[in-house]
Design a protein around this motif. Structure first.
Motif, PDB file in Angstrom:
ATOM      1  N   UNK A 368       0.785  -1.232   0.000  1.00  0.00           N
ATOM      2  CA  UNK A 368       0.000   0.000   0.000  1.00  0.00           C
ATOM      3  C   UNK A 368       0.813   1.276   0.000  1.00  0.00           C
ATOM      4  N   UNK A 369       1.940   1.266   0.679  1.00  0.00           N
ATOM      5  CA  UNK A 369       2.813   2.438   0.698  1.00  0.00           C
ATOM      6  C   UNK A 369       4.195   2.014   1.174  1.00  0.00           C
ATOM      7  N   UNK A 370       5.170   2.913   1.002  1.00  0.00           N
ATOM      8  CA  UNK A 370       6.529   2.648   1.474  1.00  0.00           C
ATOM      9  C   UNK A 370       6.627   3.059   2.928  1.00  0.00           C
ATOM     10  N   UNK A 371       6.931   2.102   3.787  1.00  0.00           N
ATOM     11  CA  UNK A 371       7.051   2.395   5.212  1.00  0.00           C
ATOM     12  C   UNK A 371       7.805   1.280   5.912  1.00  0.00           C
ATOM     13  N   UNK A 372       8.615   1.651   6.880  1.00  0.00           N
ATOM     14  CA  UNK A 372       9.239   0.681   7.778  1.00  0.00           C
ATOM     15  C   UNK A 372       8.968   1.146   9.198  1.00  0.00           C
ATOM     16  N   UNK A 373       8.434   0.262  10.023  1.00  0.00           N
ATOM     17  CA  UNK A 373       8.105   0.640  11.391  1.00  0.00           C
ATOM     18  C   UNK A 373       8.152  -0.564  12.313  1.00  0.00           C
ATOM     19  N   UNK A 374       8.366  -0.271  13.575  1.00  0.00           N
ATOM     20  CA  UNK A 374       8.288  -1.268  14.643  1.00  0.00           C
ATOM     21  C   UNK A 374       7.211  -0.806  15.607  1.00  0.00           C
ATOM     22  N   UNK A 375       6.158  -1.594  15.763  1.00  0.00           N
ATOM     23  CA  UNK A 375       5.014  -1.211  16.594  1.00  0.00           C
ATOM     24  C   UNK A 375       4.891  -2.156  17.789  1.00  0.00           C
ATOM     25  N   UNK A 376       5.007  -1.606  18.983  1.00  0.00           N
ATOM     26  CA  UNK A 376       4.787  -2.361  20.214  1.00  0.00           C
ATOM     27  C   UNK A 376       3.349  -2.093  20.648  1.00  0.00           C
ATOM     28  N   UNK A 377       2.500  -3.112  20.588  1.00  0.00           N
ATOM     29  CA  UNK A 377       1.078  -2.969  20.896  1.00  0.00           C
ATOM     30  C   UNK A 377       0.830  -3.528  22.295  1.00  0.00           C
TER      31      UNK A 377
END
Length: 513
Positions: A368-377
């Motif tokens: 869907x888009x260019x993105x790099x992320x780390x998500x702590x939920x």
């Protein structure tokens, strides 16, 4: 008698606590094998200029290109000039360029050409004499991995791998570090026969990004996060590297490699290690590496790899208002290729801190888009003294580190909506590097090349980490090799249905960055 020139990191008169003085590389040269490739043209040569422009390279620094081209020194200098003008991060300054240009040399030859490496020896010795590089030389292998062994053996035969009189020789290797565990071990043995482990730098450019390093500062410089950074409060962790582009002209490299080998084995597992490791005694290379190795050794795979992994290939679709073709229609790709362009895995880290917390890793092209992320939920509050309708728009708290394109941190939490009713809704608190600091973040390759020249290795994975990564990935790849064709997903979407089903079975869903 040879005059001793101290570098800023060695200078006994320099107080290491004085942050006003930047770390500047001492006398040295950088030899780039494969200077005609995209990596050298778009990243390495511009990074060298940016370092020079920031005053972080010594006045006598030298840059040597090695490739199969019939170029003279001035031809290579023009290539570097054009690359810098097009891709450098900092402004072009003629005085900086002229100083850098005086140290530019070129050696023509292929990797099996002994005469070319003998010429390289003469070039290096001449630079020691006229530029004062003092025998300090780094060899950057910006070449396909199948040629690593050839180049390293030529460096050994010619004597270029051996330093004397307190000088140093280092080798820099680009990923992929092998194709599987066996090939990685063979590669490590080949390089280890020529260069000691402390002189081998494996480049993972993601580890040079500001936000990746900020993860360590966020965790260990603040007291508010550490008490909840564990299985008691964390529900799950999502690590995403998404690209909105296809493979372009990289069919020769990508086919047979795939998303898992290209990204999960290195980038995403390194992010997982930094997010889950215990606090190191110091931030020295040895202490950080030991903590990362502990958690990588504790990574466990799902019992059912059909349910705990997903893979796919992008099909034709619409992206950015443009009709794009599918992976199997790309030039150079066989219509029967089983190479995945999307990969997702569910892992766990079997330690006291993280037992029972799932880690979902995904990467893909044409998403869907260019993105790099780390998500702590985080887990939901055990009790909410509100009516169901008061919190129907309240999700789970989350801490999201954005690695690219907009580096920063987002904290998602619940807040009351203004008004007379009690209504709680998710809100975001954002930190962006561009808004909080006046200095632009350096490109990852600037930081990593400077660290190579300084001999500072904390951001570079050692062979133990590389092999642990393959031990995680190899069983998955072997399972996929027996599972037929990857699932198709439309370009511009967020991957195949099986990836969404993987989280749905756990009662969760992927974030939409």
């Amino acid at each position: 008698m040879r005059t001793r020139i101290w570098t800023p990191t060695e200078n006994p008169l320099r107080d290491p606590r004085d942050r006003r003085l930047p770390r500047i590389a001492g006398p040295c040269s950088l030899v780039i094998f494969g200077v005609t490739g995209d990596l050298a043209r778009k990243k390495l040569m511009p990074a060298v200029y940016d370092l020079a422009n920031r005053g972080l390279l010594p006045p006598g620094f030298a840059l040597i290109g090695f490739a199969r081209r019939d170029w003279a020194d001035q031809d290579f200098a023009q290539i570097v000039h054009d690359s810098v003008r097009e891709h450098a991060r900092t402004e072009f300054r003629e005085d900086v360029w002229q100083e850098l240009c005086r140290g530019i040399r070129f050696v023509a030859g292929d990797f099996a050409d002994e005469a070319a490496f003998d010429t390289l020896v003469e070039t290096v010795l001449d630079l020691d004499r006229v530029r004062g590089t003092q025998g300090n030389h780094a060899f950057y292998l910006s070449i396909p991995p199948k040629f690593f062994g050839d180049v390293v053996q030529q460096l050994k035969r010619s004597g270029l791998s051996v330093s004397a009189d307190g000088a140093w020789r280092r080798v820099v290797i680009e990923k992929p570090f092998g194709h599987d565990l066996e090939s990685a071990q063979h590669l490590n043995e080949t390089i280890g026969e020529v260069f000691p482990s402390g002189s081998v730098f494996r480049i993972d450019h993601y580890l040079g990004k500001e936000t990746v390093q900020n993860l360590l500062a966020l965790r260990f410089a603040n007291t508010m996060f550490e008490p909840i950074w564990n299985a008691n409060y964390v529900d799950h962790v999502q690590i995403t590297m998404a690209e909105d582009i296809g493979i372009g002209g990289r069919a020769g490299y990508y086919d047979g490699i795939g998303a898992a080998r290209d990204v999960i084995q290195n980038h995403l597992l390194q992010l997982l290690a930094l997010a889950t490791m215990e606090e190191p005694l110091t931030f020295s290379a040895r202490d950080v590496r030991l903590e990362k190795e502990k958690v990588l050794a504790a990574v466990t795979l799902p019992e059912d790899l059909d349910l705990g992994t997903a893979r796919g290939q992008y099909a034709a679709g619409w992206q950015g208002g443009e009709k794009v073709i599918g992976f199997l229609e790309e030039d150079g790709i066989s219509p029967t290729s089983t190479t995945e362009t999307f990969a997702a895995v569910r892992l766990e880290v079997d330690t006291r801190r993280w037992a029972g917390v799932p880690f979902y890793l995904r990467t893909g092209k044409r998403l869907g888009r260019r993105v790099t992320e780390l998500a702590v939920v985080f887990k939901r509050a055990p009790h909410l003294p509100f009516s169901v309708t008061d919190t129907e728009e309240l999700g789970q708290n989350a801490l999201v580190l954005r690695v690219q394109p907009d580096e920063g941190v987002t904290l998602r939490f619940g807040s009351k909506v203004p008004g007379t009713q009690m209504e709680v809704r998710d809100v975001n608190m954002d930190f962006a590097y561009g808004d909080s600091f006046t200095e632009n973040s350096p490109e990852a390759y600037e930081r990593l090349i400077l660290d190579v020249l300084l001999g500072d290795p904390p951001l570079f994975p050692r062979h133990e980490e590389v092999e642990l990564g393959w031990k995680v990935l190899d069983p998955i790849l072997e399972h996929w090799a027996e599972s037929g064709q990857p699932e198709q997903y439309d370009a511009g979407t967020w991957g195949p249905a099986s990836a969404h089903a993987m989280l749905a079975r756990d009662g969760r869903q992927w974030r939409r960055p």
